[in-house]
Design a protein around this motif. Structure first.
Motif, short mmCIF file in Angstrom:
data_model
loop_
_atom_site.label_atom_id
_atom_site.label_comp_id
_atom_site.label_asym_id
_atom_site.label_seq_id
_atom_site.Cartn_x
_atom_site.Cartn_y
_atom_site.Cartn_z
N GLY A 149 -72.50 18.78 -111.19
CA GLY A 149 -71.04 19.07 -111.31
C GLY A 149 -70.02 18.24 -110.20
N THR A 150 -68.29 18.60 -111.17
CA THR A 150 -67.04 17.70 -110.29
C THR A 150 -66.87 18.41 -108.72
N HIS A 151 -67.20 17.73 -108.22
CA HIS A 151 -66.68 18.35 -106.80
C HIS A 151 -65.17 17.52 -106.93
N VAL A 152 -64.77 18.52 -106.41
CA VAL A 152 -62.95 18.53 -106.30
C VAL A 152 -62.21 19.26 -104.46
N VAL A 153 -60.99 18.38 -104.35
CA VAL A 153 -60.53 18.66 -102.95
C VAL A 153 -58.88 18.78 -103.67
N ALA A 154 -58.80 20.07 -103.78
CA ALA A 154 -57.39 19.68 -103.86
C ALA A 154 -56.35 21.70 -103.38
N ARG A 155 -55.04 21.15 -103.31
CA ARG A 155 -54.05 21.70 -103.15
C ARG A 155 -53.79 22.89 -104.58
N ALA A 179 -49.82 26.03 -101.71
CA ALA A 179 -50.32 26.18 -100.91
C ALA A 179 -51.60 25.96 -100.84
N VAL A 180 -52.77 26.68 -101.59
CA VAL A 180 -53.92 26.67 -101.12
C VAL A 180 -54.87 25.19 -101.39
N LEU A 181 -55.64 25.17 -100.02
CA LEU A 181 -56.32 24.11 -99.65
C LEU A 181 -57.69 24.50 -100.07
N VAL A 182 -58.61 24.03 -101.56
CA VAL A 182 -59.93 23.88 -101.45
C VAL A 182 -60.57 23.18 -101.82
N ASP A 211 -52.62 20.25 -107.03
CA ASP A 211 -52.40 18.38 -106.25
C ASP A 211 -53.91 18.13 -106.02
N ILE A 212 -54.67 17.50 -106.51
CA ILE A 212 -55.99 16.75 -106.38
C ILE A 212 -56.07 15.32 -104.68
N GLU A 213 -56.69 16.00 -103.76
CA GLU A 213 -56.93 14.82 -103.13
C GLU A 213 -58.25 13.93 -103.72
N ILE A 219 -56.48 22.80 -112.32
CA ILE A 219 -56.03 22.07 -111.33
C ILE A 219 -55.38 20.82 -111.74
N HIS A 220 -55.54 19.67 -112.69
CA HIS A 220 -54.64 18.69 -113.02
C HIS A 220 -53.31 19.35 -113.17
N VAL A 221 -53.23 20.49 -114.30
CA VAL A 221 -51.85 20.45 -114.74
C VAL A 221 -51.01 21.42 -113.07
N SER A 222 -51.90 21.65 -112.40
CA SER A 222 -50.57 22.95 -111.93
C SER A 222 -50.92 22.95 -110.71
#
Length: 469
Positions: free
Chosen positions: A449-455, A416-419, A439-441, A434-437
């Motif tokens: 570092g690693t820039h990640v946008v995910a739910r 539910a949470v977009l980060v 939803d990477i956008e 993040i990969h396991v649980s």
């Protein structure tokens, strides 16, 4: 009318509740063709003579069509064969309700006795749950062992239970059933405990005391209490594993459905689990859980559960409640139904009744119509019209499996949470979570570092808070 009345006298009296039934139907025990177990070779004959009980099946048709009544008795035949029986004959009587004294009426008991003697049967199995008095009256008059549907299913469960929890659950259900059906044989079990001369237990056992029947009932209650304690301990272990999955926010999918619908085959096809597959009722009693993942890398668990059946005994629902709660606690249920069965709609309704009992009716559901390779296309079309959220598959051939995986992926709950976060390279553990649980956008590896946008779930979002931008 006295208990010793003849069958003829019984048939001359028309009770008010029987008025709506044709006289010819009420007076006839209807033989069901095609349910006798055929022996194919001498090896099988010798095997069955050593092991199998010789059984006559008895059903009472109170509602629905003749086809419904015969389907019910055909299922009883499969249950009896699974328990290890040779079916010699099968009969149905048309009544508005089962006879309260003998299930099929005292006049028909005499006819049943003749069938038992003519076939050489040693057991009668009734397609219903008999009251203790009905069981006793039938055994006294037919002169062979009488078993009802509940005892038959309990026996099958006892044969198939493998794990410590499964065995304890079955034993508890059997004791719950037996405690209502204790009976004294002659005067032996009705005597009060006394000295050795009275068959008592010596010093400390003499005097008024309890009857033998009461002693047996007390011992059963003590055993049941012990089994409940063992099951509570075993449940704690499963709850710990379940809590770990929830902490890691891994969605769970439960495979549920009618017995022998192909649930274990489907689990093997989806995950390569390698669990036992048999063309037998209740081959799976101990739940199996396997991890798998969607095409976009989200991890989820698939759990095979115990099969259901029409009129699943209440004792079993209670005893297996902790196992059945795998369905109620799931994020998604794959409700498997046998598309080649004569009455798949009845199977769906029977399973949903149990879902209601364990408060799992609100869990999102995908109806999986299995055995498409053996099903009638007309039956499949009718099912799909009635169940819009359904997928037709064959766990045997692999037909429809890709479509089912797509449906599971679409229905799995999404975090539910977009980060938006920049994770240092030394925090690869968070990226893995993040990969396991999650939803990477979007994902970019840059100098800082690693820039990640995910739910992600709320707990993981809290751990990522220090790195959000």
């Amino acid at each position: 009318m006295s208990e010793g009345s003849t069958g003829t006298e019984t048939e001359q009296v028309v009770r008010p509740e029987e008025v709506g039934i044709e006289l010819s139907e009420r007076q006839a025990l209807r033989r069901v063709a095609g349910l006798r177990t055929e022996l194919e070779d001498i090896t099988e004959v010798e095997y069955r003579q050593l092991r199998l009980e010789r059984v006559v099946l008895v059903g009472v048709w109170t509602e629905g069509s003749a086809e419904d009544a015969e389907n019910s008795l055909a299922e009883l035949k499969l249950l009896a064969e699974t328990a290890g029986s040779e079916i010699l004959d099968a009969i149905i009587q048309r009544r508005s309700r089962p006879d309260p004294a003998t299930y099929i009426g005292s006049g028909k008991v005499a006819e049943l006795h003749e069938i038992v003697e003519a076939t050489g049967a040693d057991t009668v199995i009734c397609d219903g749950e008999l009251a203790p008095s009905q069981l006793r009256n039938l055994e006294d008059r037919v002169k062979v062992k009488v078993v009802d549907r509940v005892a038959l299913i309990l026996d099958i469960f006892a044969q198939h239970a493998k794990s410590a929890e499964g065995k304890a659950q079955v034993e508890l259900a059997q004791l719950q059933y037996q405690t209502q059906r204790l009976r004294g044989w002659g005067g032996n079990l009705s005597r009060q405990a006394g000295g050795r001369a009275a068959g008592g237990e010596g010093i400390g056992g003499r005097g008024p005391g309890e009857t033998k029947l009461e002693t047996d009932r007390r011992r059963i209650q003590a055993k049941m209490a012990k089994l409940r304690r063992e099951l509570a301990h075993l449940r704690t272990t499963r709850d710990t594993k379940k809590a770990n999955r929830r902490r890691n926010e891994i969605p769970s999918v439960a495979i549920a459905g009618y017995t022998n619908a192909g649930k274990s085959s489907l689990l093997n096809r989806l995950t390569g689990a390698g669990v036992l597959v048999e063309d037998a009722l209740f081959a799976t009693l101990d739940p199996t859980t396997r991890r798998t993942e969607t095409s976009d890398g989200r991890v989820y668990t698939l759990s095979d559960t115990v099969g259901f059946v029409r009129h699943l005994p209440h004792q079993l629902v209670e005893a297996f409640r902790s196992t059945l709660e795998e369905v109620g606690d799931a994020d998604l249920v794959l409700h498997v139904v046998d598309g080649s069965h004569p009455d798949p709609g009845g199977q769906l309704a029977a399973v949903r009744e149990v879902f209601a009992d364990i408060e799992a009716i609100q869990v999102p559901e995908i109806v999986v119509v299995n055995k498409a390779d053996a099903a009638d296309p007309v039956t499949l079309a009718r099912l799909l019209a009635r169940e819009p959220h359904a997928v037709v598959v064959s766990a045997w051939t692999g037909e429809g499996i890709d479509e089912l995986l797509g449906a599971i992926e679409a229905d799995l709950p999404r975090p539910a949470v977009l980060v938006t976060a920049v994770l240092p390279y030394e925090r690869g553990d968070l990226l893995n979570q993040i990969h396991v649980s999650g939803d990477i956008e979007s994902l970019d590896h840059e100098a800082d570092g690693t820039h990640v946008v995910a739910r992600v779930g709320e707990q993981l979002a809290h751990e990522l808070a220090a790195y959000t931008v």
